[in-house]
Design an enzyme around this catalytic site. Structure first.
Site, mmCIF file in Angstrom:
data_model
loop_
_atom_site.group_PDB
_atom_site.id
_atom_site.type_symbol
_atom_site.label_atom_id
_atom_site.label_comp_id
_atom_site.label_asym_id
_atom_site.label_seq_id
_atom_site.Cartn_x
_atom_site.Cartn_y
_atom_site.Cartn_z
ATOM 1 N N HIS A 170 -4.131 -1.959 -6.543
ATOM 2 C CA HIS A 170 -3.487 -0.692 -6.849
ATOM 3 C C HIS A 170 -4.538 0.350 -7.216
ATOM 4 O O HIS A 170 -5.313 0.152 -8.135
ATOM 5 C CB HIS A 170 -2.470 -0.875 -7.986
ATOM 6 C CG HIS A 170 -1.300 -1.713 -7.557
ATOM 7 N ND1 HIS A 170 -0.467 -2.346 -8.437
ATOM 8 C CD2 HIS A 170 -0.839 -2.019 -6.322
ATOM 9 C CE1 HIS A 170 0.464 -2.995 -7.756
ATOM 10 N NE2 HIS A 170 0.250 -2.813 -6.474
ATOM 11 N N ASP A 179 0.818 -1.219 0.000
ATOM 12 C CA ASP A 179 0.000 0.000 0.000
ATOM 13 C C ASP A 179 0.849 1.266 0.000
ATOM 14 O O ASP A 179 0.431 2.296 0.528
ATOM 15 C CB ASP A 179 -0.956 0.045 1.208
ATOM 16 C CG ASP A 179 -1.799 -1.206 1.314
ATOM 17 O OD1 ASP A 179 -2.278 -1.660 0.262
ATOM 18 O OD2 ASP A 179 -1.952 -1.725 2.424
#
Ligand code: IMP
Length: 431
Positions: A41, A13
């Site tokens: 993503h 992340d």
């Protein structure tokens, strides 16, 4: 440079999607080489938000070839859904632009069922997986009972292997995990429906990439997760089930060693992690809540609130060493606006000893206390900055200190979610 890998340096992340999307403008081919749809993503393109799980972030640039390499594990149903969702939004319309390795392993419904049942039974020992079946799929690969995409070319043989595996997994689910068995026919039908849509994408990705590189094409390798989630080098057992560091490109794309020209590491200007496991620079309370809200720190794959912490330079130095990093892209600097003072974890204290480098054995991290350095914060909005000179002095000092502590030059700085909200100091494809 023509071959560039992007890897996460923390617990995933880090904002890799945005940087990969930005770099993809200069690439001809974008490749996923490990992980599965446990990755997510998030990209903002022309004000539109996209979440990509399996398809490389090049998909949002017209004409880029997207490759899913043999080192990945791919849920065929999730892949078909992701393609359909992109198509519904007018993206990724050309079938020739996706190449899926025939040697990639499938994540099948029984992997998901086992992952979830194990986590539910583990109680306080749970890893906090995404529940998408990634660990059990990699287990089957290593146990040599996995099913590869190549099998889809022969429906009869595929059906036999699937039935055999489901029968065996059902016994395991019932006896060991006290979970409901799966319906073999239902699964076979579901997969039968997507089979014809997936077979045309199958490819020998190694041969394809070797040819592309020989023809002088630029290739971007898109890492998923992060260095601290790597099965060997991360905070085991609180990790994912693949190697996430840059060397995984060689086995998982694949690419011959020596052909990778640059590794760009991605890090947030602070740290987050989802799931359980040690996190020495973690913070809780009001400050953590504020950063979580400002940074929208909720998992893109699962929606779970992310744990929050200060930037950890010990982790950064480990990631620089393991990945042979050429440069660092620091994302979400704008989220720190208004936080004063800022802290950076520069070393760990464990017992009477100070560790400036990662101590051997990740178990130490459970009890390591962070040693912080404080830096002044800033109040100005950073969102319009496009050069270092546009940043307040305190923000520049923060960046300089991070680069110095990590021991790697900064290549990019993110100041907002959009593609263009990035200060580009050095683009590896233009170096
Ligand atoms: P799994 O990959 O679903 O088996 O989950 C194992 C651990 O890795 C859990 O702590 C997950 O939250 C974490 N994880 C897996 N993928 C990602 C990611 O892309 N970002 C952040 N954490 C991840």
């Amino acid at each position: 440079m023509k071959t560039v890998a992007v890897v996460g340096t923390q617990w995933g992340d880090e904002g890799k999607g945005k940087i990969v999307d930005l770099l993809a403008a200069d690439a001809d081919v974008v490749v996923r080489f490990q992980g599965g749809n446990n990755a997510a993503h998030t990209l903002v393109v022309d004000g539109e938000k996209f979440i990509l799980r399996l398809i490389p972030a090049g998909a949002l640039h017209p004409g880029k070839v997207c490759v899913i390499g043999n080192g990945t594990v791919v849920d065929p149903l999730a892949l078909a859904e992701e393609i359909a969702a992109l198509r519904a939004r007018g993206r990724f319309l050309d079938d020739d632009l996706l190449k899926l390795s025939c040697d990639a392993h499938m994540v099948l419904p029984y992997h998901r069922a086992i992952d979830r049942a194990r986590e539910a039974r583990a109680g306080r020992r749970a890893i906090g997986t995404t529940g998408f079946g990634i660990g059990p799929a990699y287990e089957d690969k290593m146990a040599r009972v996995g099913i590869r995409f190549d099998e889809l070319k022969n429906p009869r043989r595929f059906g036999e292997k699937l039935a055999r595996n489901i029968a065996e997994k059902n016994k395991y689910l019932a006896a060991m995990l006290k979970a409901k068995p799966l319906k073999a026919k239902e699964i076979a039908n579901q997969l039968g429906r997507v089979r014809a849509r997936i077979v045309p994408y199958l490819c020998d990705t190694g041969a394809f990439l070797a040819e592309a590189i020989a023809a002088g094409r630029r290739v971007l390798f898109e890492g998923a997760h992060g260095t601290m989630l790597d099965i060997d080098h991360g905070t085991y057992p609180f990790v994912t089930s693949s190697n996430c560091i840059a060397s995984a490109v060689f086995s998982g794309a694949p690419l011959a060693p020596g052909r990778l020209e640059a590794v760009l590491g991605i890090s947030k200007a602070y740290t987050t992690r989802v799931g359980a496991g040690p996190f020495p620079s973690e913070i809780k309370g009001v400050l953590a809540n504020r950063l979580r809200t400002e940074g929208e720190e909720f998992g893109s794959a699962t929606g779970r609130p992310r744990r929050i912490g200060w930037f950890d330079a010990v982790l950064a130095r480990l990631a620089v060493r393991l990945n042979g990093m050429w440069g660092l892209a620091l994302t979400k600097l704008d989220v720190l606006t208004g936080m004063d003072p800022l802290r950076i974890c520069v070393a760990y204290q464990f017992g009477a000893k100070r560790y400036d480098e990662m101590p051997p054995g990740r178990g130490v991290l459970e009890r390591a206390r962070p040693i912080y350095e404080e830096l002044p914060g800033w109040r100005e909005s950073l969102s319009g900055a496009r050069a270092l000179g546009d940043l307040p002095t305190a923000a520049r000092h923060y960046l300089e200190r991070i680069a110095e502590l990590a021991g790697v030059p900064l290549a990019m700085v993110g100041v907002g979610a959009a593609r263009e909200a990035t200060i580009v100091l050095n683009n590896p494809f233009r170096d």
